[in-house]
Each structure stands twice: as structure tokens, then as C-alpha cells.
Design a protein around this motif. Structure first.
Motif, short mmCIF file in Angstrom:
data_model
loop_
_atom_site.label_atom_id
_atom_site.label_comp_id
_atom_site.label_asym_id
_atom_site.label_seq_id
_atom_site.Cartn_x
_atom_site.Cartn_y
_atom_site.Cartn_z
N THR C 111 -18.70 31.42 18.02
CA THR C 111 -18.68 29.96 18.04
C THR C 111 -17.64 29.50 19.06
O THR C 111 -16.82 30.29 19.54
CB THR C 111 -18.27 29.39 16.67
OG1 THR C 111 -16.94 29.81 16.39
CG2 THR C 111 -19.21 29.87 15.57
N VAL C 112 -17.70 28.22 19.36
CA VAL C 112 -16.74 27.63 20.28
C VAL C 112 -15.32 27.90 19.80
O VAL C 112 -14.45 28.33 20.55
CB VAL C 112 -17.02 26.11 20.39
CG1 VAL C 112 -15.84 25.39 21.02
CG2 VAL C 112 -18.29 25.87 21.20
N LEU C 144 -14.38 17.74 22.82
CA LEU C 144 -15.43 18.47 22.13
C LEU C 144 -15.02 18.86 20.71
O LEU C 144 -15.48 19.87 20.18
CB LEU C 144 -15.82 19.72 22.93
CG LEU C 144 -16.53 19.42 24.26
CD1 LEU C 144 -16.66 20.70 25.08
CD2 LEU C 144 -17.91 18.83 24.01
N LYS C 147 -17.63 20.02 18.29
CA LYS C 147 -18.48 21.17 18.59
C LYS C 147 -17.84 22.50 18.20
O LYS C 147 -18.31 23.56 18.62
CB LYS C 147 -18.79 21.21 20.10
CG LYS C 147 -19.53 19.99 20.61
CD LYS C 147 -20.98 20.02 20.19
CE LYS C 147 -21.75 18.87 20.83
NZ LYS C 147 -23.11 18.78 20.29
N ASP C 149 -17.90 24.44 15.72
CA ASP C 149 -18.70 25.47 15.08
C ASP C 149 -20.02 25.74 15.80
O ASP C 149 -20.84 26.52 15.32
CB ASP C 149 -18.97 25.09 13.62
CG ASP C 149 -17.68 25.04 12.83
OD1 ASP C 149 -16.82 25.91 13.08
OD2 ASP C 149 -17.51 24.12 12.00
N ALA C 150 -20.23 25.08 16.94
CA ALA C 150 -21.47 25.31 17.69
C ALA C 150 -21.36 26.61 18.47
O ALA C 150 -20.27 27.10 18.76
CB ALA C 150 -21.71 24.15 18.64
N ARG C 154 -25.87 26.26 22.63
CA ARG C 154 -26.29 24.92 22.19
C ARG C 154 -25.67 23.81 23.03
O ARG C 154 -25.95 22.64 22.81
CB ARG C 154 -25.90 24.70 20.72
CG ARG C 154 -26.63 25.57 19.77
CD ARG C 154 -27.74 24.79 19.08
NE ARG C 154 -28.75 25.71 18.61
CZ ARG C 154 -30.00 25.76 19.05
NH1 ARG C 154 -30.41 24.90 19.96
NH2 ARG C 154 -30.84 26.63 18.58
N LEU C 155 -24.75 24.18 23.93
CA LEU C 155 -24.01 23.17 24.70
C LEU C 155 -24.59 23.03 26.11
O LEU C 155 -25.18 23.96 26.64
CB LEU C 155 -22.53 23.56 24.81
CG LEU C 155 -21.80 23.83 23.50
CD1 LEU C 155 -20.33 24.16 23.80
CD2 LEU C 155 -21.87 22.63 22.57
N GLN C 159 -20.41 20.84 29.01
CA GLN C 159 -19.66 21.08 27.77
C GLN C 159 -19.14 22.51 27.72
O GLN C 159 -18.00 22.76 27.32
CB GLN C 159 -20.56 20.80 26.56
CG GLN C 159 -20.88 19.32 26.39
CD GLN C 159 -21.92 19.09 25.31
OE1 GLN C 159 -22.80 19.92 25.09
NE2 GLN C 159 -21.83 17.94 24.64
N GLN C 160 -19.98 23.47 28.16
CA GLN C 160 -19.54 24.87 28.16
C GLN C 160 -18.32 25.04 29.04
O GLN C 160 -17.37 25.74 28.69
CB GLN C 160 -20.67 25.79 28.64
CG GLN C 160 -21.81 25.89 27.66
CD GLN C 160 -22.74 27.05 27.99
OE1 GLN C 160 -22.30 28.17 28.19
NE2 GLN C 160 -24.02 26.77 28.06
N VAL C 163 -15.27 23.79 27.35
CA VAL C 163 -14.81 24.77 26.37
C VAL C 163 -14.06 25.89 27.08
O VAL C 163 -13.00 26.34 26.63
CB VAL C 163 -15.98 25.34 25.55
CG1 VAL C 163 -15.50 26.50 24.67
CG2 VAL C 163 -16.63 24.26 24.70
#
Lengths: 219, 219, 261
Positions: C111-112, C144, C147, C149-150, C154-155, C159-160, C163
Motif C-alpha cells: 500500500t501507499v 494524498l 490514499k 491504504d490504496a 489505483r493511483l 499521484q504515484q 507518493v
């Protein structure tokens, strides 16, 4: 190692080579037929081919050898251990080879089939002149592995009394005529040497099969 | 088929099957650990060890399991390495299949993008953490079908262990047949027992694989 | 602000670094200094060696000759060294170096939140709960927080990458390397990532070496702009000077070509 022992071991090597060669000769036409049946338009043909493949891959060559060797005579078919040996190995290998051939056939790009269709080629012509020649180089490496597996499985015929390489070496080693370390080292090295021509032949065929396929300038 | 007779010996056949299953699982554990080690040596190109292992893997893959089994059974005790037949059998099975497992695992490792290794390095994660927390979780799922197929092959091929007196399924069957001469009944039942386990297993693997492919295609 | 304890050290000092791929000399006895707390934008045509500079500083590449110092510690990985493994001293110095990649390189199996906590927990020995708390703060910083628990898949790319920036900050680096971090992004996602980097720059005094193709960004963020070509530094100076009124003819040609596109 005296001459009698050496001679019997060499005879064993010859028997192993014969079993492998004959098994491959049995396997080749069967495999091609079953592969074509696997991609047939007719559901019944496809189904029959699938049963053939799954049934043979569901048990080992050794179990099949024993079944044929011990059960067939009870059912009234007398069969020699040697014949049972190469036939079973060949039929067994044909199931694996059929799947390899089928995979290679399915890997031929669809537009090739469409082009053949547009030209009005029959199914038979499309298969024999367009699809199989393109699938051939793709399937060769995996078919080489199947051939090596036949060589490895051929040692199993020693267990149904065929006097192959393994049986002869084991016989002299376990009766104390030759040193066991020497005997079984020789056995392993011997099989390794027997695998060389198979690997070699495979590479040779592969090289030849690709000679028209290299793009311009690639050599 | 003599069903009454079959019923009377069925518990014994099941006992043989249990030995087959235990030997297979033991061999599989050995193959997985050894295969992982071999794959690591090859992926990280550990000097000298890497070359030695590559040659050994090639040798093991090109020689019969039966010959390897005999070698370990007859030669190792000469050098003070004494195990019971069952242990030797599981070891031989594990060693043989570790070479195939290693190849699958190596493919899995190499399919993990280089950037993942680099991110680990930049974050300062040690080799062990990198392997356990980042690389293995990504490398394993795609090779699970291949590893499961190897497990099924081990299950079927473990029948050769009977050659060193282990009373697994084939050995038990032979033993019973040597006194009752009920070849057809016994060997057919034995074949079906292998089939009943191996067939659904391999169909399951194929289903899983298709689902995995569908998912990656859609992603 | 509390999340970013980016401490200014003495920065990066590269001297006479030469890196070769076979016959091709990618870095040609390059000298490059980045003072502690300084933000340097590294620009130049593709193949000029910008990315290689970062990769050598991060020890992802071995060099043929020269010296690379981080906060005064020699860390260069030499091509003729018997082992690529870092000594304990080098490893300690490298803990202060973070890097953000063009392809994000998030761990897809985590997860993130786990992406952000694995290194602090495993490398620095930070308590798990504490690492999670800090990670949550960093995720808020890059916008973020929701996010955590994403899974990365999924991003969006933007967004990635945010992170990934948070992940590198989780190690509390004193030096951050950015390797074309917006090149793999769709144009509409570039802005959010640059905004995050600007925010990090404003709220900490971490040393930054940024390889970028975004000239406006280089001008905004850089205390200094370095133009590289052919494996060495051609021109460097304040952004307004190098980007608006370059002295070197090669810099002029590069910027002209960019403008015409």
C-alpha cells in the motif's frame, strides 16, 4: 572392466539410442495429428484430442509402461518389453509435443490466416503452406526439450526388463563386477553425452528454419 | 476388473498413495529452497559459484532422474553419507526438480523491473529486505502456475522411487500384483489414482493461469 | 513543517568524475558542487549525462575515476572496486540521500503507507507506529492523505509520483535527487507534481539536485541552473542569467531549439 562387461554396456547404449529414436518416430506423426485435432473446427474432434492429451499427461510414462507391459498381455495382446517401451514413450511424448505444436500454431498472427482466406486458399493449404511453416521455428526449442525428456524417460524401460544402458550398468554395479562409483558416474556422463546430439540437432534445425525469416540486412 | 479384490486391497493402495504424497511434498520443499538458492546465485551472478551451478543444473536437467536416484542410492553410502531409501528418494526428487524450479524463479526475478531494485538501493534496504519484501512478492505470483505444474510432475514422476525399494503407490501395486497376479485390476486402479489427483490439479492451474492473463490484459 | 527536518549539510561535491559505457564517455571529468541547502536545476539535451550524474551520486552506477562527496564523505562507487557493496560508513552517508525516479518505482505489492514506512522501519529502525504517523503527515503534505491504504496501481501517474516524493522524504534526507520526475506524466498531471516539489523546497532546507526539461520550473526553483552537454558542465549561474541571457553559444543553441518547439 573386462571386455564382456564393456560390450554389454555398449549394447545397452545402442538399445537406449534405438528406444529413443523409435519413440520419437512414433511421437512425431501422432503429435502433429493431435495438435491439428486440437485446433479443429469440429468440437468433437477437439474434445477427443483434449482427452488424449489430458489422459496421457495425467499419469507418468513409468505408470503407463507398467500398465501396458503387465495389463495388455492379460487382455490378450502379447507385446515385447522393447516394443512396449518405445511405443509408450512415443505415445506419452506425443501428448506433450502436441501441446507445443498447438501453442506454436496459435502464435501465428491472425492476419496471416485472413490473408490466406482472402486469397481463397483451402484450410489444408493454409495449414500446410502458411501456418505450419511459420509455426515450425517457434515450436522447435520446446520440441527439443520434449526430445531430451524422451531420452531421460528412456531409462525407465530398464524397469520393465529392457536391457538398455541403465539396466546394463546397474546389473554389473549391483553384482559387484564393477565399482559402483565408476559405474553410476559413467551412467550419468553417458546420458549427458547422449543428450548432446539431440541438443545439437535441435539447434541446427532451428538455425536452418530461421534462415528465410531474418529481415533484410540482418544477415 | 475384480472389484471385490480391489476393495480388499484398497487400504494398502491408499497407504502407498500416502507415501507418494509425502515423498512429493518433501521433495517439493527441498526443490523450492534449493531452487530459490540456485536462482539467487544466478541472478546475482555470484562469482565462481554461479558458473559451477550453471553447469550442474545443465547436467541434472539432461540426465534421467532414475540414474540420479541410483547414483545417490548406491554411491553416497560409499563416502559415509548414509540415509534411508525414503530420504534419498525425496532428496533426489528435490534436487532434480530444483533445477526446473530455479529456472522458473529466475524468470520471475528478472521480470521484476530494474527500477524496483534501484528504488530499494536508494532507500538503503538491505539485500534480504529487498528480496523478501519487494522482489519475491512481485516475482512469485506470476510463476505460481509453473511451480504448481512442477509439483504435479513431481507427484507423477515420484513413481521411480519404487526402483530403490520405496513402497509408494507403484511399489505397493507391484508388490500386491506379485502375489495375487491381478495385474489388470491393480494397475488400472493405480493409474486412476494418479489421474484422479493430477488431472483436476492441472486443470485448476490452467484456470488460474487464464484468470491471471485476463487480469494483466485488462490492467 | 515538522515532517521535514531537512537539515542542510555541506551538500554534494563531484570532482573529475569520469563515467564510461564501453567506448562511450558519458561523464568527462565533470566537476559539480551543490552547497548544503542549495537547489540546482540540471538541464541539457538528452544524452548529455544529466541523469548519469544523479545515478552516480546515488551509487546506482560505478565511475571510472574522480571523487564524489556527500556531506564530506567520499561515497563514489569505483568501477575497479572488488565489490559494489557499500562500507558501513558509505551506507551511513547514503542514508541522507533520497532519489525520485522518472518511473516512480513505487512497490506495487505494498500500500501507499507501506511504501512510505518500509525504509524507516527496516533501515533506520524507527518504531512502526511512529513511522506510520510520520508517513501520514507526509501524505498530507503531498495532498494524498486519503490514499494511505490504496495500492499504487489505483493511483494516477501524478499521484504515484507524489507518493514517491513522500517516500523519499520519509527517510529525512539532507540531499534529494530528482530524475526527470515529470517526463513520464501526461501534460495535465505535471503541474501537481511540480507544485509538491515547490512546497518541499519552501518548507525545508534540503539540498536538491533536479534534472528537468521544464525550463519555467528550473527558473522558479533553482538557486542556480547548470547546463550540461557531452558529459561536462558548459555553463552555470543564476537562472535568470543562464536561461535568459546565456553566454555560451551551445547553451544558446539548446534554449533556442526548446523555444522553437
Amino acid at each position: 572392466m573386462n571386455e564382456v562387461v564393456l560390450r554389454s554396456i555398449l549394447d545397452g547404449v545402442v538399445v537406449t539410442a534405438e528406444v529413443v529414436t523409435l519413440a520419437i518416430l512414433v511421437a512425431a506423426p501422432l503429435a502433429l495429428t493431435v495438435a491439428l485435432a486440437r485446433v479443429s473446427r469440429f468440437k468433437l474432434v477437439r474434445g477427443a484430442a483434449l482427452v488424449y492429451v489430458e489422459f496421457l499427461r495425467g499419469t507418468s510414462a513409468l505408470v503407463q509402461l507398467f500398465w501396458v507391459y503387465f495389463v495388455l498381455p492379460e487382455l490378450g495382446f502379447a507385446i515385447s518389453a522393447f516394443v512396449a517401451g518405445f511405443v509408450v514413450l512415443g505415445v506419452n511424448a506425443s501428448a506433450y509435443a502436441a501441446e507445443v505444436i498447438r501453442g506454436a500454431i496459435l502464435a501465428v498472427p491472425r492476419p496471416q490466416l485472413e490473408a490466406a482466406g482472402v486469397l481463397g486458399l483451402s484450410t489444408t493449404t493454409t495449414m500446410s503452406r502458411v501456418v505450419l511453416p511459420q509455426a515450425w521455428p517457434v515450436m522447435l526449442p520446446a520440441l527439443g526439450n520434449v526430445a531430451i525428456d524422451v531420452l531421460k524417460a528412456s531409462a525407465l524401460v530398464s524397469l520393465i526388463t529392457v536391457s538398455d544402458f541403465t539396466r546394463e550398468v546397474t546389473r554389473w554395479a549391483t553384482t559387484g563386477v564393477i565399482d559402483v562409483t565408476l559405474a553410476f558416474s559413467l551412467l550419468l556422463v553417458g546420458y549427458l553425452l547422449l543428450s548432446v546430439p539431440i541438443t545439437w540437432g535441435g539447434h541446427l534445425l532451428e538455425k536452418r528454419s530461421r534462415r528465410h525469416l531474418s529481415t533484410f540486412g540482418e544477415g | 476388473m475384480d472389484l471385490d479384490y480391489l476393495q480388499s486391497v484398497f487400504p494398502e493402495l491408499l497407504g502407498g498413495l500416502r507415501v507418494t504424497v509425502v515423498a512429493t511434498l518433501l521433495g517439493a520443499a527441498i526443490a523450492l529452497v534449493l531452487g530459490l538458492l540456485i536462482a539467487c546465485v544466478q541472478v546475482f551472478r555470484v562469482p565462481v559459484v554461479h558458473q559451477v551451478v550453471t553447469v550442474l543444473v545443465l547436467a541434472i536437467r539432461n540426465t534421467p532422474l532414475l540414474a540420479q536416484l541410483f547414483f545417490m542410492y548406491y554411491v553416497l553410502p560409499r563416502y559415509g553419507i548414509r540415509f534411508d531409501a525414503f530420504t534419498i528418494g525425496a532428496l533426489a526428487l528435490g534436487l532434480h526438480f530444483s533445477c526446473y524450479a530455479a529456472q522458473a524463479l529466475k524468470g520471475g526475478f528478472l521480470a521484476v523491473p530494474k527500477g524496483q531494485w534501484e528504488a530499494c538501493q536508494v532507500l538503503g534496504l538491505g539485500n534480504l529486505t529487498t528480496l523478501r519484501s519487494v522482489v519475491l512478492p512481485q516475482a512469485l505470483p506470476p510463476v505460481i502456475p509453473t511451480l504448481t505444474n512442477l509439483l504435479i510432475s513431481m507427484f507423477k514422476d515420484s513413481a521411480v522411487l519404487y526402483a530403490i525399494t520405496i513402497m509408494e503407490l507403484l511399489g505397493t501395486t507391484r508388490n500386491l500384483a506379485s502375489t495375487s497376479f491381478q495385474y489388470t485390476t491393480l494397475f488400472t486402479a493405480m493409474g486412476l489414482m494418479y489421474l484422479v489427483i493430477a488431472l483436476p490439479a492441472s486443470i485448476g492451474v490452467r484456470r488460474y493461469e487464464r484468470r491471471l492473463n485476463d487480469r494483466t490484459v485488462r490492467a | 513543517m515538522t515532517e521535514l527536518s531537512g537539515k542542510a549539510g555541506s551538500g554534494i561535491a563531484m570532482a573529475g568524475v569520469t563515467k564510461q559505457y564501453g567506448d562511450h564517455r558519458v561523464l568527462d571529468a565533470i566537476d559539480l558542487d551543490v552547497r548544503g541547502g542549495e537547489r540546482v536545476a540540471l538541464i541539457g539535451p538528452s544524452g548529455s549525462g544529466k541523469t548519469t550524474v544523479l545515478r552516480c551520486i546515488a551509487r546506482l552506477e560505478a565511475i571510472e575515476s574522480g571523487s564524489i562527496r556527500i556531506e564530506g564523505h567520499e561515497i563514489a562507487r569505483m568501477a575497479d572496486a572488488r565489490s559494489g557493496k557499500a562500507s558501513a560508513e558509505v551506507a551511513a552517508a547514503m542514508r541522507g540521500v533520497g532519489m525520485v525516479f522518472q518511473q516512480y518505482n513505487l512497490f506495487p505489492n505494498m500500500t501507499v503507507l507501506d511504501n512510505l514506512t518500509i525504509a524507516p522501519v527496516k533501515v533506520l529502525g524507527v518504531d512502526k507506529a511512529e513511522a506510520r504517523e510520520r508517513a501520514a503527515g507526509l501524505l498530507d503534505l503531498v495532498g494524498l492523505g486519503a490514499k494511505a491504504d490504496a495500492y499504487p496501481a489505483r493511483l494516477s501517474g501524478g499521484q504515484q509520483q507524489r507518493v514517491a516524493i513522500a517516500r523519499s522524504l520519509a527517510m529525512q534526507p539532507s540531499v534529494l535527487l530528482f530524475d526527470e520526475v515529470t517526463s513520464a506524466l501526461d501534460p495535465e498531471l505535471v503541474g501537481e507534481v511540480l507544485e509538491v516539489i515547490r512546497g518541499v523546497a519552501a518548507q525545508s532546507d534540503v539540498t536538491m539536485l533536479i534534472v528537468t526539461h521544464e525550463m519555467q520550473f528550473a527558473r522558479d526553483i533553482g538557486d542556480r541552473v547548470v547546463f550540461m552537454e557531452g558529459g561536462s558542465v558548459v555553463e552555470q549561474g543564476p537562472p535568470e542569467k543562464v536561461l535568459a541571457d546565456p553566454e555560451n553559444e551551445r547553451t544558446q543553441r539548446f534554449l533556442r531549439r526548446l523555444l522553437n518547439h
